[in-house]
Design an enzyme around this catalytic site. Structure first.
Site, short mmCIF file in Angstrom:
data_model
loop_
_atom_site.label_atom_id
_atom_site.label_comp_id
_atom_site.label_asym_id
_atom_site.label_seq_id
_atom_site.Cartn_x
_atom_site.Cartn_y
_atom_site.Cartn_z
N ARG A 199 14.59 43.53 28.82
CA ARG A 199 15.26 44.01 29.74
C ARG A 199 15.01 43.48 31.12
O ARG A 199 15.11 43.86 32.41
CB ARG A 199 14.64 45.53 30.09
CG ARG A 199 15.03 46.38 28.70
CD ARG A 199 14.87 47.92 28.69
NE ARG A 199 14.99 48.54 27.57
CZ ARG A 199 14.01 48.92 26.88
NH1 ARG A 199 12.86 48.39 27.27
NH2 ARG A 199 14.17 49.55 25.69
N LYS A 244 25.51 36.80 40.72
CA LYS A 244 26.53 37.10 39.69
C LYS A 244 25.84 36.34 38.44
O LYS A 244 26.25 35.07 38.57
CB LYS A 244 28.00 36.91 40.05
CG LYS A 244 28.53 37.67 41.12
CD LYS A 244 29.82 37.45 41.11
CE LYS A 244 30.75 38.53 42.04
NZ LYS A 244 32.16 38.11 42.17
N GLU A 260 35.32 25.01 47.45
CA GLU A 260 34.67 26.03 47.77
C GLU A 260 34.03 25.94 49.48
O GLU A 260 33.93 26.87 50.24
CB GLU A 260 33.69 26.51 46.79
CG GLU A 260 34.04 26.93 45.39
CD GLU A 260 34.72 28.16 45.23
OE1 GLU A 260 34.62 29.34 46.21
OE2 GLU A 260 35.59 28.63 44.26
N LYS A 310 27.80 31.88 52.59
CA LYS A 310 27.85 32.99 51.51
C LYS A 310 26.95 34.13 51.36
O LYS A 310 27.15 35.21 51.16
CB LYS A 310 28.05 32.21 50.16
CG LYS A 310 28.06 33.34 48.95
CD LYS A 310 28.72 32.47 47.69
CE LYS A 310 28.89 33.81 46.69
NZ LYS A 310 29.20 33.20 45.25
N GLU A 352 29.84 44.17 44.81
CA GLU A 352 31.20 44.00 45.28
C GLU A 352 31.86 45.18 45.87
O GLU A 352 32.18 46.46 45.37
CB GLU A 352 32.00 43.57 44.12
CG GLU A 352 32.07 42.01 43.98
CD GLU A 352 33.00 41.61 42.99
OE1 GLU A 352 34.05 41.23 43.35
OE2 GLU A 352 32.73 41.27 41.70
N ARG A 365 32.90 41.40 50.58
CA ARG A 365 32.75 40.36 49.68
C ARG A 365 34.08 40.04 49.14
O ARG A 365 34.22 38.75 48.53
CB ARG A 365 31.71 40.90 48.56
CG ARG A 365 31.27 39.57 47.66
CD ARG A 365 30.09 40.18 46.62
NE ARG A 365 29.75 39.06 45.92
CZ ARG A 365 28.56 39.15 45.18
NH1 ARG A 365 27.70 40.07 45.69
NH2 ARG A 365 28.51 38.09 44.46
N ASN A 395 37.12 35.58 48.01
CA ASN A 395 38.49 35.59 46.94
C ASN A 395 39.48 34.59 47.73
O ASN A 395 40.53 34.51 46.96
CB ASN A 395 38.76 36.81 46.48
CG ASN A 395 37.76 37.46 45.42
OD1 ASN A 395 37.10 36.85 44.74
ND2 ASN A 395 37.79 38.80 45.71
N HIS A 402 41.74 32.49 45.51
CA HIS A 402 41.34 32.87 44.03
C HIS A 402 42.29 33.61 43.45
O HIS A 402 42.52 33.70 42.24
CB HIS A 402 40.04 33.67 44.11
CG HIS A 402 38.90 32.58 44.21
ND1 HIS A 402 38.57 31.78 45.32
CD2 HIS A 402 37.88 32.18 43.23
CE1 HIS A 402 37.64 31.15 45.10
NE2 HIS A 402 37.07 31.37 44.04
N HIS A 436 43.06 31.68 40.11
CA HIS A 436 42.93 32.45 39.00
C HIS A 436 44.17 32.51 38.07
O HIS A 436 44.11 32.19 36.81
CB HIS A 436 42.40 33.71 38.94
CG HIS A 436 40.83 33.63 39.16
ND1 HIS A 436 40.14 34.81 39.72
CD2 HIS A 436 39.90 32.57 38.85
CE1 HIS A 436 38.86 34.36 39.95
NE2 HIS A 436 38.67 33.24 39.36
N HIS A 452 38.44 24.72 37.96
CA HIS A 452 38.45 25.95 38.92
C HIS A 452 38.73 25.48 40.37
O HIS A 452 39.40 25.94 40.86
CB HIS A 452 37.21 26.50 38.64
CG HIS A 452 37.00 27.69 39.61
ND1 HIS A 452 37.50 29.09 39.38
CD2 HIS A 452 36.22 27.89 40.49
CE1 HIS A 452 37.24 29.79 40.32
NE2 HIS A 452 36.41 29.19 41.24
#
Lengths: 376, 376
Positions: free
Chosen positions: A130, A152, A194, A236, A246, A250, A254, A257, A261, A273
């Site tokens: 955990r 993330k 990025e 960032k 999010e 935030r 993107n 993106h 994506h 990417h």
């Protein structure tokens, strides 16, 4: 009926959480792990998680450095390199390595690698007994400037990328610029997408700086790269600090993106990417101009910096504009069938619509523009 | 070497988290879900997770009640009943059901069942798209009095129970006492072990109350059961609120569990968890007396209440005392080879040693006592 017997009890779990952590950036940091990791509340035992490519280059050095810093590497869990291994099976395999070694809560995870390793090691740390601590040792520019900030973690399933995971903050990030020297040029370029994105969304001076120092970037000058990584993490972190889970702010991360994506999916992950995000930024900047949000002169400057970084002007993916637009709708960020974009209003600042930073764009707006730019 | 280029940046993530939630206890609560779940910040779509046994009894009723309360049950993920299904495979299967249905963050998970369902549904909610809300509808006494408070979720692996998981708090717990009527008597008894444990560790008046109302408990009188569930949740919530992550205070909840877990493992899970904990409490109470921590009269009262609840006086597991002691060492809670117990100092209060509530006991103390009690 005995509805009148209703009793209510409140479990009160209001508390202050401090998940703050330092990012150390420099050239040759492995030799000073003892001082860098001191006071981070880390236990003595370490599970070193990496992939085969990175481990071959830097694994033994990190193992020795950890030992010299007084930590005991109890297990090394090294899985095959590549995004196709960011799976439930790899997570289970790493967990079993730790369980076989009977590692308890007196263990932390050292994540040595790029984004895939950071995601897998971080997610494993988040759920092992955990939750146990982890420290990131990013080895790619992309991991240094992007995935090492934000907490993330997660894995891919056949249904899509990063669909299962957790928010889990590292106890520290050790960005050793020496790692960049062993990086294939295409991977450096992927990270620069990025970097440019961060400049566009938040920092006009940094955008100017990038234009000016490009020759040093191209030869990975440590002083310049150190400054770039530092500035990127700061941008960032600034966003993430204000909005750890999010929600609205935030979303500005993107930029590039939504279409990026879609391209990535259309190319079946044949394109990196970073390349997809770079081309996504080109398209989305043009879309911003078409919507009257961004001046043509700023679009031109963004395109010029992406040219300087060597990114292609348009994608070469064999899909129609209509198919590409359709793919944006399967994005996690699509809300109720509407596709949300974020757009700069100038270099260094993002536009806000009536719903905040997320701006809905209809097919009738995106489609003709994409057809014109892509010529198909 | 360019160690002098070291830069440091701090990601500051200090924030106040409020994971508080209500537990509703009563008879016939499904008819008022609309008002009970209002203001819990739940989106409209629900993924209903249950096991085959429970779903057959209560699934359609909950589905209808959710619809009547204005929620849309988008998917039902019903897996085979039994602890042997608390696995990674079941979690992946539930996730895939949700992913196939294209459920986004505008979804919450309804966990209808006992501890296994709560664990699996809660852990799935904790990691689906990095976390979505969930609500527990416990259907066993054990789940009502124990697993619905504390936020522990997780799964078993061949290496042991609950080794992989997350802390994830429900948005609400709906304990409908009507569920108890369909419970096999042995399952009611299993829940009573934790009820008695909570009385011993924290509440002498509640211990007296249990002795007095035992005839009503035996016939599951709703008013008495409501009071018992309420008092239990309050005791456990009191401990968890002070110590959400596991550190010292929370250890007191492990009374009966050190030897209880060892028995459970030795019996290869043929015995119910509650039965093992009850027998574990008998042995650990005797051990407390032998160590001079607990009066013989209190041991007698604990034994008498466990007798009243119909728990066996000793286990019938075919292992020696030495093997049992050995098994306590593989416990998650064993620190550096030392086995930690918690002991009452009187009914309603726990003893503290020099390291806090956890008290180390050597083999030379545990072994002869166990041999004497168990007669082998």
């Amino acid at each position: 009926m005995m509805n009148d017997t209703l009793q209510q009890l409140s479990v009160t779990l209001r508390r202050t959480v401090d998940d703050s952590y330092p990012i150390f950036i420099g050239d040759g940091l492995f030799s000073r792990l003892g001082s860098l990791l001191r006071d981070r509340g880390l236990p003595k035992r370490v599970a070193l998680v990496s992939d085969t490519s990175v481990f071959a280059l830097h694994g033994p050095a990190l193992r020795d450095a950890l030992a010299a810093a007084g930590f005991a590497v109890a297990v090394e869990a090294v899985f095959p390199a590549g995004e196709e291994h960011k799976t439930r099976e790899t997570k289970a395999w790493i967990e079993d390595r730790l369980l076989e070694t009977k590692l308890g809560r007196d263990t932390w995870v050292a994540a040595l690698g790029g984004g895939v390793v950071g995601d897998m090691a971080g997610y494993t740390a988040a759920t092992y007994l955990r939750g146990i601590p982890f420290v990131q040792f990013p080895t790619t520019l992309l991991a240094m400037v992007d995935s090492s900030v934000g907490g993330k973690t997660g894995l891919d399933t056949p249904h899509g990328k990063n669909l299962i995971g957790a928010f889990w903050q590292p106890r520290a990030v050790i960005a050793d610029l020496r790692m960049l020297a062993t990086l294939p040029p295409v991977q450096v370029q992927a990270g620069l997408a990025e970097v440019i994105k961060h400049a566009v969304i938040a920092d006009p001076e940094f955008f100017d700086y990038l234009q000016a120092v490009w020759p040093q970037v191209a030869r990975l000058d440590p002083a310049v790269m150190g400054k770039i990584v530092h500035r990127n993490c700061a941008i960032k972190a600034g966003v993430v600090e204000k909005d750890e889970r999010e929600s609205d702010l935030r979303k500005i991360l993107n930029f590039g993106h939504t279409l990026g994506h879609a391209l990535e999916t259309a190319a079946d992950y044949r394109l990196l990417h970073g390349t997809c995000v770079a081309i996504g930024m080109r398209y989305e900047a043009e879309l911003a101009a078409a919507l009257g949000l961004l001046a043509a002169s700023d679009v031109k400057r963004i395109q010029a910096l992406l040219d300087q970084a060597g990114f292609p002007a348009v994608d070469d993916v064999e899909v129609s504009a209509a198919q590409l637009v359709e793919l944006t709708k399967s994005d996690k960020k699509a809300r109720g069938g509407h596709v949300e974009y974020v757009f700069p209003k100038q270099i260094g600042a993002m536009a806000q619509g009536e719903r905040g930073y997320g701006i809905r764009v209809g097919d009738e707006q995106a489609l003709p523009l994409l057809e014109r730019i892509r010529g198909r």
